[in-house]
Design a protein around this motif. Structure first.
Motif, short mmCIF file in Angstrom:
data_model
loop_
_atom_site.label_atom_id
_atom_site.label_comp_id
_atom_site.label_asym_id
_atom_site.label_seq_id
_atom_site.Cartn_x
_atom_site.Cartn_y
_atom_site.Cartn_z
N LEU B 162 0.84 -1.21 0.00
CA LEU B 162 0.00 0.00 0.00
C LEU B 162 0.87 1.25 0.00
O LEU B 162 0.61 2.21 -0.74
N ALA B 163 1.91 1.23 0.80
CA ALA B 163 2.78 2.40 0.88
C ALA B 163 3.51 2.62 -0.45
O ALA B 163 3.60 3.75 -0.94
N TYR B 164 4.00 1.55 -1.02
CA TYR B 164 4.78 1.64 -2.27
C TYR B 164 3.92 2.19 -3.40
O TYR B 164 4.34 3.04 -4.18
N HIS B 165 2.68 1.70 -3.48
CA HIS B 165 1.79 2.15 -4.56
C HIS B 165 1.06 3.44 -4.22
O HIS B 165 0.25 3.91 -5.01
N GLN B 166 1.34 3.93 -3.03
CA GLN B 166 0.69 5.16 -2.57
C GLN B 166 -0.83 5.02 -2.58
O GLN B 166 -1.55 5.94 -2.94
N TRP B 167 -1.24 3.81 -2.20
CA TRP B 167 -2.68 3.61 -2.05
C TRP B 167 -3.03 4.00 -0.61
O TRP B 167 -2.47 3.46 0.33
N GLY B 168 -3.94 4.93 -0.46
CA GLY B 168 -4.21 5.45 0.87
C GLY B 168 -3.16 6.49 1.21
O GLY B 168 -2.30 6.83 0.38
N ASP B 169 -3.20 6.98 2.41
CA ASP B 169 -2.27 8.01 2.84
C ASP B 169 -0.87 7.41 2.99
O ASP B 169 -0.66 6.52 3.82
N LEU B 171 1.96 8.36 4.24
CA LEU B 171 2.62 8.44 5.55
C LEU B 171 1.98 7.45 6.53
O LEU B 171 2.67 6.71 7.23
N LEU B 172 0.66 7.42 6.51
CA LEU B 172 -0.05 6.49 7.40
C LEU B 172 0.34 5.05 7.07
O LEU B 172 0.62 4.24 7.96
N MET B 173 0.39 4.74 5.78
CA MET B 173 0.73 3.38 5.38
C MET B 173 2.14 3.02 5.80
O MET B 173 2.43 1.92 6.24
N THR B 174 3.04 3.98 5.65
CA THR B 174 4.42 3.73 6.05
C THR B 174 4.50 3.48 7.55
O THR B 174 5.21 2.59 8.02
N ILE B 175 3.74 4.30 8.30
CA ILE B 175 3.72 4.10 9.76
C ILE B 175 3.19 2.70 10.09
O ILE B 175 3.80 1.95 10.87
N LEU B 176 2.06 2.34 9.45
CA LEU B 176 1.48 1.02 9.71
C LEU B 176 2.44 -0.10 9.30
O LEU B 176 2.56 -1.12 9.96
N HIS B 177 3.13 0.15 8.18
CA HIS B 177 4.10 -0.85 7.70
C HIS B 177 5.19 -1.06 8.74
O HIS B 177 5.51 -2.19 9.11
N MET B 178 5.74 0.04 9.21
CA MET B 178 6.84 -0.07 10.18
C MET B 178 6.35 -0.70 11.47
O MET B 178 7.00 -1.57 12.05
N LEU B 179 5.17 -0.26 11.89
CA LEU B 179 4.63 -0.75 13.16
C LEU B 179 4.35 -2.26 13.09
O LEU B 179 4.74 -3.02 13.99
N SER B 180 3.72 -2.68 11.98
CA SER B 180 3.39 -4.11 11.88
C SER B 180 4.66 -4.95 11.77
O SER B 180 4.75 -6.05 12.31
N ALA B 181 5.67 -4.39 11.09
CA ALA B 181 6.94 -5.12 10.98
C ALA B 181 7.59 -5.24 12.35
O ALA B 181 8.16 -6.28 12.69
N GLU B 182 7.47 -4.17 13.14
CA GLU B 182 8.07 -4.21 14.48
C GLU B 182 7.37 -5.23 15.38
O GLU B 182 8.02 -5.96 16.13
N ILE B 183 6.05 -5.27 15.26
CA ILE B 183 5.31 -6.28 16.04
C ILE B 183 5.73 -7.69 15.62
O ILE B 183 5.95 -8.57 16.44
N LEU B 184 5.90 -7.86 14.31
CA LEU B 184 6.33 -9.17 13.80
C LEU B 184 7.70 -9.55 14.36
O LEU B 184 7.90 -10.66 14.85
N LEU B 185 8.64 -8.61 14.31
CA LEU B 185 9.99 -8.90 14.79
C LEU B 185 9.97 -9.31 16.26
O LEU B 185 10.63 -10.27 16.67
#
Lengths: 437, 219
Positions: B162-169, B171-185
């Protein structure tokens, strides 16, 4: 899909009557806490519940793919709740866990070969059996066998003098065929101690006869013990009774040591081989057996390749060969066995899958020893093997293992297969050169 | 929003990687010290040769009997695992971040390829999830935690797409991406994702037993 029936067994029922929730909890936690460690932790936490072990199991395959018979399904119904509830499980749960671990798993380890992580599910089923043993829930018939082991150091309540009598009797019989043949008893310093399982003197004495003929024709320096310790079998291993297992194996190895033999050769039995070669030595603290242990299949191969036995005639009719789990998945003897079979038989028709991917007979792992209450369920749980046998189209099956004989015999009758079963030793006895006979 | 971004891309990232690394060390130490304390005997059955033989044979797609029994699953599972690590390590955006932060750099894969792989990883997660529902032998041993783990793994890839394709906001997508990756780690050492750490040892051990003691293949 035929639903699983929870079978009434006197041993399980009586044991259950004496159970309390506290005792179950205490026992489970004692076994899981004191007798397990890194392995169980890694196995339980690594398993991603993918179900890829399912198709390894003949119970699952034969029960119309009922997931409760899949290896991981069995773990789900036994180990997982024990761990999750920290041993707080019901009497009913323990009765069911007993049936699953003790009668619906042959510890054949085929699933271990199918798990991408190599998780040893047979080890976990053995752990359940250990808990079952400590809770005194073990099915009646196999528990009786364990009692026999404990009281007599053999599997079949054979008395010390009966054992010697059986050997003398067989020696007499052989001397009608080979005049100077001997079954040497207690010969110190012999090269080989030949050991068998309890059922051989009890009701399969012809196997001792045939083995003795092979030994005599091959001109070997061999002996059999006249004392307890002659029996290499071990149902205690399959009831989770490690203490009796240790006593049995100690007696066996010490008998061989007392006779100062170079190696132990054992008859065509799978579970006994597992006990002497893989499990019993470990329980005694030996990484590998303290005295080399040679299974009959390897022994025949050696004799054939050393030119000690020679082929006089070959079996003309097509035969098939059943791979016993404990000497194939347990020792990789499948190719050697085939070389011997091909030497004595003109046409070997393979079952599929075969070799280390064979399907078990459903008798092993002490399952057949749980006796009549579980017989129908056991035979119904191996239609997969029946189909495999039937597809070969042959009428003679060589099965070099006692348990496999019992299991396959039941399958042959139940599914109306027109098939005869033989040990490999019987074939060799029939077909080898016997110069002095 | 920017402050949240600074939080997830800064302190939270440090925390997540620290938990992953320290947690992994702890889990490995735990399992080894437990083995040393209670199952010393295991060490005497380990053979490097047979452990590696087993690990290598199970690392080749469609090489084992069971993989050939499940050809589609095997293909998906390999694509999923390869995709996971290749994107994690070789995505240009990831490498640039490392370069900016630590001055370290290595070759990257084209973004178009990474994009395809990310879709494949998400698709694989959906495949695994559907399989958990439709295959009775898998459904029987599945509970909500299995779906949660799949969600946990899929989330960074989905949000990454979503972040790469700029689908949705973005910045929000990037935040969600980082956050979900951190939870995964953070989850890896403490959930069944720990198979990442343990699998070489369970595989190696059984490979040793089968090879050295039982003289037979374990695949």
């Amino acid at each position: 899909m035929k639903e699983r029936v929870w079978i009434k067994d006197e041993g399980i029922e009586r044991g259950a009557e004496a159970l309390t929730p506290e005792r179950i909890e205490r026992t489970i936690n004692a076994v899981l806490g004191n007798e397990t460690g890194a392995r169980l932790m890694a196995y339980v936490e690594t398993c991603v519940h993918c179900g890829l072990c399912s198709e390894a199991c003949h119970f699952y395959l034969s029960r119309d793919k009922d997931p409760s018979y899949a290896p991981v399904g069995k773990v789900k119904q036994t180990i997982w709740p024990m761990l999750k509830h920290k041993g707080k499980v019901s009497v009913e749960f323990m009765k069911q866990a007993t049936q699953i671990a003790q009668t619906e798993c042959n510890l054949c380890r085929r699933c271990v070969q199918y798990c991408p992580f190599g998780i040893d599910i047979a080890y976990m089923m053995s752990l359940v059996r250990r808990i079952v043993h400590k809770l005194e829930l073990t099915p009646l018939y196999i528990q009786d066998t364990a009692h026999s082991h404990s009281a007599t150091l053999n599997q079949m309540w054979v008395k010390d003098d009966e054992w010697i009598d059986a050997l003398h009797w067989q020696e007499d019989e052989i001397r009608e065929e080979i005049p100077n043949a001997r079954i040497p008893l207690e010969k110190e310093g012999a090269d080989i101690m030949y050991s068998v399982i309890g059922p051989e003197p009890k009701f399969r004495t012809q196997l001792i006869y045939q083995a003795a003929v092979i030994m005599n024709v091959a001109g070997l320096n061999w002996t059999m013990p006249a004392t307890p310790g002659w029996d290499n079998s071990d149902m205690a291993m399959f009831t989770g009774d490690s203490e009796i297992m240790a006593r049995l194996k100690r007696a066996h190895f010490e008998t061989a040591a007392r006779l100062r033999v170079k190696k132990i050769v054992m008859g065509e039995c799978g579970h006994a081989f597992r006990s002497v070669y893989d499990t019993g030595n470990r329980v005694l603290g030996w990484r590998m057996p303290p005295i080399p242990v040679i299974h009959a299949l390897e022994f025949y191969w050696d004799l054939l390749n050393e030119g000690r036995i020679k082929v006089a005639k070959q079996i003309e009719e097509p035969v098939t060969f059943h791979d016993p789990c404990n000497v194939v998945r347990g020792r990789g003897l499948h190719e050697k066995a085939r070389e011997v079979v091909r030497a004595f038989c003109k046409n070997l028709v393979e079952m599929h899958p075969n070799r280390e991917h064979n399907l078990c007979c459903a008798a092993g792992g002490g399952v057949i020893n749980c006796g009549p209450p579980f017989k129908n369920a056991r035979v119904e749980s191996n239609s997969a093997k029946a189909e495999q046998l039937k597809a070969t189209g042959v009428k003679l099956c060589i099965a070099p293992c006692h348990n496999c004989h019992g299991g396959l015999d039941d399958i042959i009758h139940k599914y109306g297969l027109d098939m005869e079963l033989k040990f490999l030793g019987e074939i060799i006895y029939e077909c080898m050169e016997k110069p002095e006979a | 929003m920017e402050r949240i971004y600074i939080l997830v891309s800064g302190p939270l990232a440090w925390i997540a990687w620290s938990v992953l690394i320290l947690g992994s060390i702890y889990r490995l130490w735990q399992v080894f010290s437990l083995a040393k304390q209670k199952e010393q005997v295991l060490f005497s059955y380990i053979s490097l040769k047979y452990a590696l033989r087993s690990i290598i044979n199970w690392s080749i797609p469609w090489n084992t009997t069971n993989m050939r029994l499940h050809p589609i699953f095997t293909g998906v599972a390999f694509l999923f695992h390869i995709g996971f690590f290749v994107i994690l390590i070789f995505l240009s955006a990831h490498v640039i971040m490392i370069e900016e932060g630590f001055g370290l750099s290595w070759p990257t894969i084209p973004d178009a390829l990474a994009d395809v792989m990310a879709f494949l990883v998400v698709g694989a997660c959906i495949f695994f999830g559907v399989r958990r529902i439709v295959r009775p032998e898998v459904a029987f041993v599945t509970d909500w935690t299995d779906f949660a783990l799949l969600g946990l793994v899929a989330a960074p890839f989905l949000t990454g797409i979503l972040a790469y394709h700029q689908w949705g906001d973005p910045l929000l997508m990037t935040i969600l991406h980082m956050l979900s990756a951190e939870i995964l780690l953070i989850s890896i050492p403490f959930t069944r994702l720990v198979h990442m750490l343990f699998a070489p040892f369970t595989r190696g051990y059984i490979g040793s037993e089968f090879g050295m003691v039982r003289h037979v293949k374990d695949w």
